[in-house]
Design a protein around this motif. Structure first.
Motif, PDB file in Angstrom:
ATOM      1  N   TYR A  18       0.784  -1.455   0.122  1.00  0.00           N
ATOM      2  CA  TYR A  18      -0.395   0.139  -0.291  1.00  0.00           C
ATOM      3  C   TYR A  18       0.764   1.568  -0.092  1.00  0.00           C
ATOM      4  N   MET A  19       1.027   2.066  -1.322  1.00  0.00           N
ATOM      5  CA  MET A  19       1.561   3.868  -1.047  1.00  0.00           C
ATOM      6  C   MET A  19       0.795   4.303  -0.268  1.00  0.00           C
ATOM      7  N   GLY A  20       0.556   4.851   1.054  1.00  0.00           N
ATOM      8  CA  GLY A  20       0.516   5.329   1.639  1.00  0.00           C
ATOM      9  C   GLY A  20      -0.300   5.244   3.687  1.00  0.00           C
ATOM     10  N   VAL A  22      -1.047   3.220   5.944  1.00  0.00           N
ATOM     11  CA  VAL A  22      -1.679   2.565   5.865  1.00  0.00           C
ATOM     12  C   VAL A  22      -2.837   1.469   7.017  1.00  0.00           C
ATOM     13  N   ILE A  25      -6.663   2.912   5.458  1.00  0.00           N
ATOM     14  CA  ILE A  25      -7.357   2.845   4.353  1.00  0.00           C
ATOM     15  C   ILE A  25      -9.114   3.065   4.663  1.00  0.00           C
ATOM     16  N   LYS A  47       1.821  -3.202  -6.433  1.00  0.00           N
ATOM     17  CA  LYS A  47       1.141  -1.451  -5.093  1.00  0.00           C
ATOM     18  C   LYS A  47      -0.088  -0.657  -5.208  1.00  0.00           C
ATOM     19  N   TRP A  48      -0.774  -0.290  -4.439  1.00  0.00           N
ATOM     20  CA  TRP A  48      -1.463   0.090  -5.273  1.00  0.00           C
ATOM     21  C   TRP A  48      -2.449   0.697  -3.699  1.00  0.00           C
ATOM     22  N   ALA A  49      -2.789   1.902  -3.877  1.00  0.00           N
ATOM     23  CA  ALA A  49      -3.326   3.130  -2.878  1.00  0.00           C
ATOM     24  C   ALA A  49      -4.393   3.722  -3.288  1.00  0.00           C
ATOM     25  N   SER A  50      -5.359   3.721  -2.786  1.00  0.00           N
ATOM     26  CA  SER A  50      -6.848   4.423  -2.339  1.00  0.00           C
ATOM     27  C   SER A  50      -6.856   5.655  -1.796  1.00  0.00           C
ATOM     28  N   GLU A  52      -5.324   9.017  -2.869  1.00  0.00           N
ATOM     29  CA  GLU A  52      -4.159   8.905  -2.433  1.00  0.00           C
ATOM     30  C   GLU A  52      -3.521  10.168  -3.745  1.00  0.00           C
ATOM     31  N   THR A  53      -4.475   9.877  -4.707  1.00  0.00           N
ATOM     32  CA  THR A  53      -4.374  11.003  -6.006  1.00  0.00           C
ATOM     33  C   THR A  53      -5.415  11.792  -5.768  1.00  0.00           C
ATOM     34  N   LYS A  73      -5.244   3.760  -7.352  1.00  0.00           N
ATOM     35  CA  LYS A  73      -4.608   4.021  -8.644  1.00  0.00           C
ATOM     36  C   LYS A  73      -3.941   2.406  -8.041  1.00  0.00           C
TER      37      LYS A  73
END
Length: 198
Positions: A18-20, A22, A25, A47-50, A52-53, A73
């Motif tokens: 997870y990119m952010g 954790v 989420i 990798k993934w993120a929610s 965050e973009t 993302k």
């Protein structure tokens, strides 16, 4: 989101992906939970993120700037060995197509649907523009991708029957493999789309 079934904090099995933050989420619907689980457990998603973009856009309703928090993302391994990036919007299928004024539908309801679709379209155009600049992909996941049996055709119906039989056998054995079976279903469903992305 208006289509919420439940919401809460998502605890990944693979937090390093997870990119952010954790510990922050948040899923806001059953579809988001399933999508998060898929990202967490699928090996090809590295990798993934929610949310965050954040993408700025102009609302066609009020003409003012707003911020679009992208649902997902994802960074995924492509068949040629490179890493692709995609922005993913999670929405009910009904909100991804232009609304229709059906007999019996209240005018106020129809106008609200038109407003929602108009705003969503502006968001998606902003996301597509960003992806074009960055060389990413923009895709939508609806219940048709996230829920087994969402598409009504022969292959999907057969897949649903196999899924239900597996569930029946598993529960007779007092196991609960919902996540594993859902992940298998999603992997087959989305593989082609991600394979051609980026």
């Amino acid at each position: 989101m208006a289509y919420n079934f439940y919401q809460g904090k998502f605890k990944p099995d693979n937090p390093s992906k997870y990119m952010g933050n954790v510990d922050s989420i948040i899923y806001r619907s059953s579809w988001e939970y399933k999508a998060f689980k898929f990202c967490d457990l699928t090996k090809s998603i590295v990798k993934w993120a929610s949310e965050e973009t954040i993408i700025p856009y102009i609302s066609p309703v009020d003409g003012r700037p707003h911020r679009y928090f992208m649902d997902l993302k994802i960074w995924f391994a492509k068949q040629d060995g490179t890493i692709g990036i995609a922005l993913v919007e999670i929405k009910p299928y009904a909100q991804t197509i232009p609304p229709v004024k059906k007999p019996g539908k209240k005018t106020s309801t129809f106008l609200e649907e038109v407003k929602t679709f108009t705003i969503n379209t502006a968001k998606w155009e902003a996301a597509e523009a960003l992806c074009k600049r960055e060389g990413w992909s923009f895709i939508k996941w609806t219940e048709r991708e996230l829920q087994p049996g969402g598409k009504i055709d022969a292959k999907e119906l057969q897949s649903q029957k196999v899924y239900e039989e597996k569930m029946k056998k598993a529960f007779r054995k007092k196991k609960s493999p919902k996540v594993e079976l859902l992940t298998e279903h999603l992997r087959k469903k989305i593989k082609g789309e991600m394979g051609n992305a980026g």
